[in-house]
Structures are given as C-alpha cells and as structure tokens.
Design a protein around this motif. Structure first.
Motif, mmCIF file in Angstrom:
data_model
loop_
_atom_site.group_PDB
_atom_site.id
_atom_site.type_symbol
_atom_site.label_atom_id
_atom_site.label_comp_id
_atom_site.label_asym_id
_atom_site.label_seq_id
_atom_site.Cartn_x
_atom_site.Cartn_y
_atom_site.Cartn_z
ATOM 1 N N PHE A 120 -15.079 -11.087 -4.625
ATOM 2 C CA PHE A 120 -16.007 -10.571 -5.632
ATOM 3 C C PHE A 120 -17.217 -11.486 -5.793
ATOM 4 O O PHE A 120 -18.339 -11.023 -5.979
ATOM 5 C CB PHE A 120 -15.274 -10.303 -6.946
ATOM 6 C CG PHE A 120 -14.423 -9.061 -6.866
ATOM 7 C CD1 PHE A 120 -15.021 -7.813 -6.845
ATOM 8 C CD2 PHE A 120 -13.047 -9.132 -6.755
ATOM 9 C CE1 PHE A 120 -14.259 -6.655 -6.732
ATOM 10 C CE2 PHE A 120 -12.265 -7.981 -6.648
ATOM 11 C CZ PHE A 120 -12.876 -6.739 -6.639
ATOM 12 N N GLY A 121 -16.987 -12.795 -5.671
ATOM 13 C CA GLY A 121 -18.116 -13.722 -5.713
ATOM 14 C C GLY A 121 -19.116 -13.440 -4.592
ATOM 15 O O GLY A 121 -20.338 -13.491 -4.798
ATOM 16 N N LEU A 123 -19.902 -10.640 -3.340
ATOM 17 C CA LEU A 123 -20.715 -9.454 -3.631
ATOM 18 C C LEU A 123 -21.910 -9.769 -4.528
ATOM 19 O O LEU A 123 -22.829 -8.958 -4.637
ATOM 20 C CB LEU A 123 -19.862 -8.355 -4.274
ATOM 21 C CG LEU A 123 -18.818 -7.714 -3.376
ATOM 22 C CD1 LEU A 123 -18.110 -6.590 -4.111
ATOM 23 C CD2 LEU A 123 -19.437 -7.200 -2.080
ATOM 24 N N ALA A 124 -21.888 -10.931 -5.181
ATOM 25 C CA ALA A 124 -23.034 -11.323 -6.012
ATOM 26 C C ALA A 124 -24.092 -12.059 -5.195
ATOM 27 O O ALA A 124 -25.172 -12.357 -5.703
ATOM 28 C CB ALA A 124 -22.562 -12.210 -7.159
ATOM 29 N N ARG A 125 -23.802 -12.357 -3.937
ATOM 30 C CA ARG A 125 -24.729 -13.128 -3.111
ATOM 31 C C ARG A 125 -25.898 -12.259 -2.629
ATOM 32 O O ARG A 125 -25.732 -11.055 -2.434
ATOM 33 C CB ARG A 125 -24.004 -13.689 -1.884
ATOM 34 C CG ARG A 125 -22.824 -14.582 -2.219
ATOM 35 C CD ARG A 125 -23.268 -15.958 -2.635
ATOM 36 N NE ARG A 125 -22.105 -16.804 -2.905
ATOM 37 C CZ ARG A 125 -21.885 -17.413 -4.064
ATOM 38 N NH1 ARG A 125 -22.749 -17.293 -5.053
ATOM 39 N NH2 ARG A 125 -20.826 -18.172 -4.221
ATOM 40 N N ARG A 135 -25.707 -4.168 -4.952
ATOM 41 C CA ARG A 135 -24.600 -5.122 -5.136
ATOM 42 C C ARG A 135 -23.650 -4.645 -6.235
ATOM 43 O O ARG A 135 -22.430 -4.742 -6.099
ATOM 44 C CB ARG A 135 -25.157 -6.512 -5.481
ATOM 45 C CG ARG A 135 -25.763 -7.230 -4.274
ATOM 46 C CD ARG A 135 -26.173 -8.675 -4.601
ATOM 47 N NE ARG A 135 -27.500 -8.752 -5.189
ATOM 48 C CZ ARG A 135 -28.641 -8.703 -4.494
ATOM 49 N NH1 ARG A 135 -28.618 -8.577 -3.179
ATOM 50 N NH2 ARG A 135 -29.803 -8.786 -5.103
ATOM 51 N N LEU A 136 -24.211 -4.135 -7.329
ATOM 52 C CA LEU A 136 -23.349 -3.678 -8.432
ATOM 53 C C LEU A 136 -22.552 -2.430 -8.052
ATOM 54 O O LEU A 136 -21.400 -2.276 -8.478
ATOM 55 C CB LEU A 136 -24.187 -3.421 -9.689
ATOM 56 C CG LEU A 136 -24.600 -4.698 -10.439
ATOM 57 C CD1 LEU A 136 -25.668 -4.397 -11.482
ATOM 58 C CD2 LEU A 136 -23.388 -5.355 -11.105
ATOM 59 N N LEU A 139 -19.730 -3.644 -6.018
ATOM 60 C CA LEU A 139 -18.753 -4.282 -6.909
ATOM 61 C C LEU A 139 -17.860 -3.233 -7.589
ATOM 62 O O LEU A 139 -16.623 -3.328 -7.553
ATOM 63 C CB LEU A 139 -19.509 -5.096 -7.966
ATOM 64 C CG LEU A 139 -18.707 -5.599 -9.174
ATOM 65 C CD1 LEU A 139 -17.604 -6.543 -8.740
ATOM 66 C CD2 LEU A 139 -19.624 -6.308 -10.168
ATOM 67 N N PHE B 120 -13.141 -7.951 -12.529
ATOM 68 C CA PHE B 120 -14.425 -7.891 -11.833
ATOM 69 C C PHE B 120 -15.032 -6.492 -11.933
ATOM 70 O O PHE B 120 -16.252 -6.345 -12.067
ATOM 71 C CB PHE B 120 -14.287 -8.389 -10.397
ATOM 72 C CG PHE B 120 -14.153 -9.889 -10.344
ATOM 73 C CD1 PHE B 120 -15.253 -10.694 -10.606
ATOM 74 C CD2 PHE B 120 -12.933 -10.499 -10.090
ATOM 75 C CE1 PHE B 120 -15.145 -12.084 -10.602
ATOM 76 C CE2 PHE B 120 -12.814 -11.889 -10.082
ATOM 77 C CZ PHE B 120 -13.924 -12.679 -10.329
ATOM 78 N N GLY B 121 -14.180 -5.475 -11.896
ATOM 79 C CA GLY B 121 -14.691 -4.116 -12.092
ATOM 80 C C GLY B 121 -15.374 -3.951 -13.448
ATOM 81 O O GLY B 121 -16.417 -3.299 -13.552
ATOM 82 N N ALA B 124 -19.069 -4.750 -13.757
ATOM 83 C CA ALA B 124 -20.045 -3.792 -13.230
ATOM 84 C C ALA B 124 -20.359 -2.686 -14.238
ATOM 85 O O ALA B 124 -21.236 -1.862 -13.994
ATOM 86 C CB ALA B 124 -19.506 -3.168 -11.935
ATOM 87 N N ASP B 132 -28.866 -5.405 -15.130
ATOM 88 C CA ASP B 132 -28.215 -5.610 -13.833
ATOM 89 C C ASP B 132 -28.183 -7.099 -13.479
ATOM 90 O O ASP B 132 -27.161 -7.613 -13.003
ATOM 91 C CB ASP B 132 -28.981 -4.871 -12.730
ATOM 92 C CG ASP B 132 -28.644 -3.379 -12.682
ATOM 93 O OD1 ASP B 132 -27.847 -2.909 -13.524
ATOM 94 O OD2 ASP B 132 -29.180 -2.687 -11.803
ATOM 95 N N LEU B 136 -24.846 -9.398 -12.724
ATOM 96 C CA LEU B 136 -24.629 -10.146 -11.473
ATOM 97 C C LEU B 136 -24.469 -11.649 -11.729
ATOM 98 O O LEU B 136 -23.690 -12.318 -11.037
ATOM 99 C CB LEU B 136 -25.772 -9.881 -10.486
ATOM 100 C CG LEU B 136 -25.675 -8.514 -9.791
ATOM 101 C CD1 LEU B 136 -26.991 -8.187 -9.068
ATOM 102 C CD2 LEU B 136 -24.514 -8.482 -8.793
ATOM 103 N N LEU B 139 -20.985 -12.090 -12.879
ATOM 104 C CA LEU B 139 -20.090 -11.945 -11.728
ATOM 105 C C LEU B 139 -20.024 -13.245 -10.920
ATOM 106 O O LEU B 139 -18.938 -13.757 -10.637
ATOM 107 C CB LEU B 139 -20.600 -10.789 -10.842
ATOM 108 C CG LEU B 139 -20.002 -10.674 -9.445
ATOM 109 C CD1 LEU B 139 -18.510 -10.406 -9.505
ATOM 110 C CD2 LEU B 139 -20.693 -9.559 -8.654
ATOM 111 N N ALA B 140 -21.187 -13.769 -10.549
ATOM 112 C CA ALA B 140 -21.223 -14.980 -9.716
ATOM 113 C C ALA B 140 -20.573 -16.152 -10.447
ATOM 114 O O ALA B 140 -19.802 -16.916 -9.853
ATOM 115 C CB ALA B 140 -22.668 -15.317 -9.342
ATOM 116 N N ALA B 143 -16.694 -15.707 -10.789
ATOM 117 C CA ALA B 143 -16.011 -15.993 -9.519
ATOM 118 C C ALA B 143 -15.896 -17.503 -9.333
ATOM 119 O O ALA B 143 -14.855 -18.016 -8.900
ATOM 120 C CB ALA B 143 -16.766 -15.345 -8.355
ATOM 121 N N HIS B 144 -16.954 -18.231 -9.679
ATOM 122 C CA HIS B 144 -16.921 -19.687 -9.534
ATOM 123 C C HIS B 144 -15.914 -20.313 -10.504
ATOM 124 O O HIS B 144 -15.120 -21.177 -10.138
ATOM 125 C CB HIS B 144 -18.326 -20.263 -9.757
ATOM 126 C CG HIS B 144 -18.440 -21.705 -9.392
ATOM 127 N ND1 HIS B 144 -18.303 -22.718 -10.313
ATOM 128 C CD2 HIS B 144 -18.640 -22.311 -8.205
ATOM 129 C CE1 HIS B 144 -18.430 -23.884 -9.703
ATOM 130 N NE2 HIS B 144 -18.636 -23.667 -8.416
#
Lengths: 291, 291
Positions: A120-121, A123-125, A135-136, A139, B120-121, B124, B132, B136, B139-140, B143-144
């Motif tokens: 999932f991380g 997908l934010a790149r 991207r969203l 996701l 994660f869903g 979104a 948006d 994102l 999300l990033a 994930a980290h």
C-alpha cells in the motif's frame, strides 16, 4: 513486436528491482531480510499485467512500476501467510524453504504483515500512476481485491471447504477461485485502465477468463506437474481430498475448459486490436506453463 | 469547552461506528465476523487523536473519520496477530477470548490481514481527508509508521529481545517502544496537520513524549494493574524476565519519568494555545488510566 516471453522477463526484472529497492529503504531487521527473501523470484505475472495494461493506455513503465511492485508485494505476503502451519503448512516455495521454515512462525507472520503494508505504501509513490486520482483509484480497488471481499475471502472459503461435510461443487469452486486467485489477476489487468481513467470493462472480462484458466492450469500442474519445475509439494490437494476443477471435470474436461477460457480471454480484448497481442499470448501461456 | 473524557467517548463512538460500517460492507464470512469482533471496544485513543488533531486544523470529524477508523483497524490487526500462539500467545484481550481462541489460528491470521487491508482501503474514502493530496499523504505516512520501519519493526525487535543473551538497556527499550507503540500514536496525532498540509512538528514532539509515557504507563499497569480492569493476563512481562521501563527505572523512577514526559508533551503544544487543551488533558490521562 516484442514476444510475450521477452515482455514477461523484462517486466519481471523491472518489477523485482523496484520491489527490492523499496524493501531496501527499510531499517535493517530480520523482517527486512525475510521480506527480500519472500519477494525474490517467481514469474511476476501480476506485475507484468500491470505494466502491460499501462502500456495499452499509453502509460510508460516508469510511471507504473510501483503499482506493479505493489501487487507482487501483496502476492508475496499472501504466499508467506498461506504457507504457515495453521494455513496450508507448506515447507517449500519456489524450490526454497518457506519463511517460517527458514526463520520461524513469528517472523513469517510479521514478514507477511510488512509486505502488505509495503504494497500500500508503494501505491502512494509517484511512480505508481501518473496522477493522484489514479493512485487513489488503485488504492481503493486493491483494498477491495485483496481483503475480506476478495483474496482473503477466497482463502477463508478455502479453509472452510477443508472441514465441510461435502466437497464443493463447480459454482462454489469458481467463487472460491474468483477471490483467492482471480481478484488480484483482475486488479493487475485493469490497473492501466484505472491509471488512465478509462473504462476497464474489456480488461475485466479478459482477466476473469484468464484467472479461471490460470487456476485450472494450477490444478492440472498439481496432478501432473514435475516437482523440480513447480518447486512445491505436489498432489497436495488430491491427497487432502479437496475438490478441484480437475476432480470435478476430469483431466480432459479441465483441459478443454481451460482452452475455452483462453479463447474467451483473447476475444475480450477485441477493443484493443493488435496492440493487445502480448496479452493474448499471455493467456495462451498460462495454460501451457510447466510451473 | 468539552472535557477530555467526553471528547474521547464521543470520538470512540463515532470511530467504532465508522469502522463497523466499513466491515459491514464486506460479504458475509467467518473473517468478517471476526473482524467485527476484533474491532469492538477499546478506548480508541488513536482514533480520538486523529479527530482531535483534525479539529485543531479546522477539519470536521465528518471529513476525517475514515482516517480515524483506519488507524483503529491497524491497531486491531496488530493485536489479533500479536495475540497468536507464535507471538505473545494471549488468550484474553479486552476481557474477551482472543480471535484465535474464539475461532482458530487460520481465522486469526486472515482476520488480521483483512483488517490491515481495510485500514488502507479506508484512507481512499472521501471522509478520510478533505483532499486527494491529504489522503495520499496519510497513506504514505501510515505505511511508514505501521510497516517494517515502524510498528512491525518494533514487534520484530521485541521478539528478538526475548531470545537475546542480555536484557535490553534503556536506549534499546526506547527504540523498541518507538516502533511498537510510538509510531501509530505519532501518526494519529499528526494526521490533522497532514490532512491540512500544515507542519506537523509540534504534534510530532507531543506524540513522541505521549507515546513513551503511554508505554511506561502500560508497563506500570502490567505490574500494578487489576486484572478485571485491564482485561488481559498481567505481570506477563515480569514473568518472562523481559526488560521494561519499570524493571530498568523501578516503579518510582518510571512514574517520575512518565510525569516528566507528560509535561514535555503538554509544552510541545504551545503553538496551539488553549485550542489544544483537550490534547493536554489526554496526555495527563494516559498516565492516570487504570486499564
């Protein structure tokens, strides 16, 4: 035009490199080592489908490779958890010891968990899709395809089937497969359309036939395959008395059904004309593969 | 002004309802039932921090509640997997049988997996953040915070500590805690700033002190707590001979350290003036709680 095997191999190299690069950004730990190990090898068919469907919609691999790496991270996580003693209890995967055999169960649980997070991380790149909206969408659709409405649901149905009083019938096996294998294949094949904001209908039809053909081919490999090529314990389902497409249709019936599905998958690509020839070859490949 | 207990309780109700509504969108399965079970109850402190930091940045709960539900889904997944026999092997959680006790290990593995996917869903969804770009960023950063550089890393260090030749020292315990508990608390407290595109520095400083105070309070509860209130097997770490803040600092030393950290957390909120009084009360609460 590039042939399918060349395209698959190029995609596999690119996707594996992107995935390993993302894993390498993590601080050193046994989990990071096990993630790199679990992400190694395999055909990377799902990642290829992402890059190929992106190309069909005019999106370069550099703009989509993180999405391709993401689906391979999800696939790798599902294999690590599937192989656990409480699940399928497999000790070999791609010809190598599974993560809980090489390390231990706790490490395997955490490794699968962290591979899912990494997916999932990714997908934010910026290199997951050309736009924030793309991207969203990736996701939201990946969460749907891989969670309790998709892959995990298929796995839950699979486990329930093992203790069920009667074997599954063809409809139930098809529903199980649609979750367990089909949902990720469908997400992968549709990813390019979703990145581009295009209608994924043709790719959905392609992927649904492809996913089912893929599972039938897997069941056939399980019966007929060669342990050195497939790299996992074979005839396991047969031993477990589990209903499969082969046990329900017979070997010849299953082969005929797989061929029909491949034709169906290829026909579904009509809107893309010759541009989709590599995806047409891919469909042929899934029933011809030996591992 | 609302008091902290009222704000926490209102947030808990709102976040739990959003989380259960999301789970209810899944097709019926044993995994869906177990997800609903695992997501039930608890203080929902992390979800509260998301909503409160959103409010501080002018974002209404209706525009942020999916992000608050997401962090609680991550927290719930981590508890289900942590409780597994191969991990902490706990049979009680919040006074109820853990998922692998009530169902089985395979169901618990899949339930944790699907709760992570759901988290994660949720990010979104339109009600995760006003834009948006905000979604994102959440999300990033989630994930980290939750993967192999955050929570899972902390869990891996925790497992490694159990078989280490010498007990951890204070620096090592602090690093372990920063991953295992701290990363999610920090993400939660910073979420509002990230939704708004504001600098999260003050909230990071607040959350780091808060997270450490929270863990020390947990260690103290483990020693002194009442099983009926905490609802889990107590004195477990002590029995296992694991180094904790209490074993390293003593009960009085740990209490003093927690009080200093609370003061530090409160001071970090200076840029927000009186608007952050509920977060200041929250810091006080974590060391006064009884379960």
């Amino acid at each position: 035009m590039t042939s399918f095997p060349a395209a698959l191999s190029a995609a596999a190299d690119r996707v594996e490199a992107r995935l390993q690069a993302e894993i390498a950004t993590l601080p050193p730990s046994v989990v990071r080592d096990a993630m790199a190990y679990a992400a190694r090898g395999g055909k990377k068919l799902r990642g290829f489908l992402v890059l190929e469907s992106a190309r069909l919609h005019g999106i370069a691999p550099e703009q989509a490779v993180a999405a391709a790496a993401a689906i391979e991270a999800i696939h790798a996580y599902s294999l690590v958890h599937d192989d656990l003693p409480a699940m399928d209890d497999d000790d070999l995967r791609r010809g190598q010891p599974t993560v809980h055999v090489k390390w231990d169960e706790a490490t395997a649980i955490l490794t699968g968990d962290a591979l899912q997070t990494l997916a999932f991380g990714l997908l934010a790149r910026p290199d997951a899709a050309p736009t924030d909206a793309g991207r969203l969408t990736l996701l939201a659709t990946l969460a749907h395809a891989s969670g309790g409405a998709g892959m995990v649901l298929g796995q839950a149905l699979d486990i329930a089937a093992e203790t069920a009083a009667t074997p599954l019938d063809l409809d139930a096996i098809t529903a199980l497969q649609a979750g367990k294998t089909g949902a990720l294949i469908e997400w992968s094949a549709c990813a390019g359309a979703r990145m581009a904001g295009a209608d994924p209908a043709a790719l959905i039809a392609y992927a649904q036939a492809l996913g089912l053909a893929f599972q039938i081919a897997d069941d056939l490999l399980d019966i007929e395959g060669d342990i050195a090529l497939a790299g996992k314990r074979l005839q396991k389902d047969e031993k477990a008395g589990k209903a499969t497409f082969v046990s329900l249709l017979g070997i010849d019936g299953a082969k005929a059904r797989a061929r029909d599905l491949v034709a169906q998958a290829q026909d579904a690509l009509a809107p893309y004309s010759a541009d989709a020839d590599i995806l047409r070859q891919a469909a042929q490949f899934v029933i011809a593969r030996k591992g």
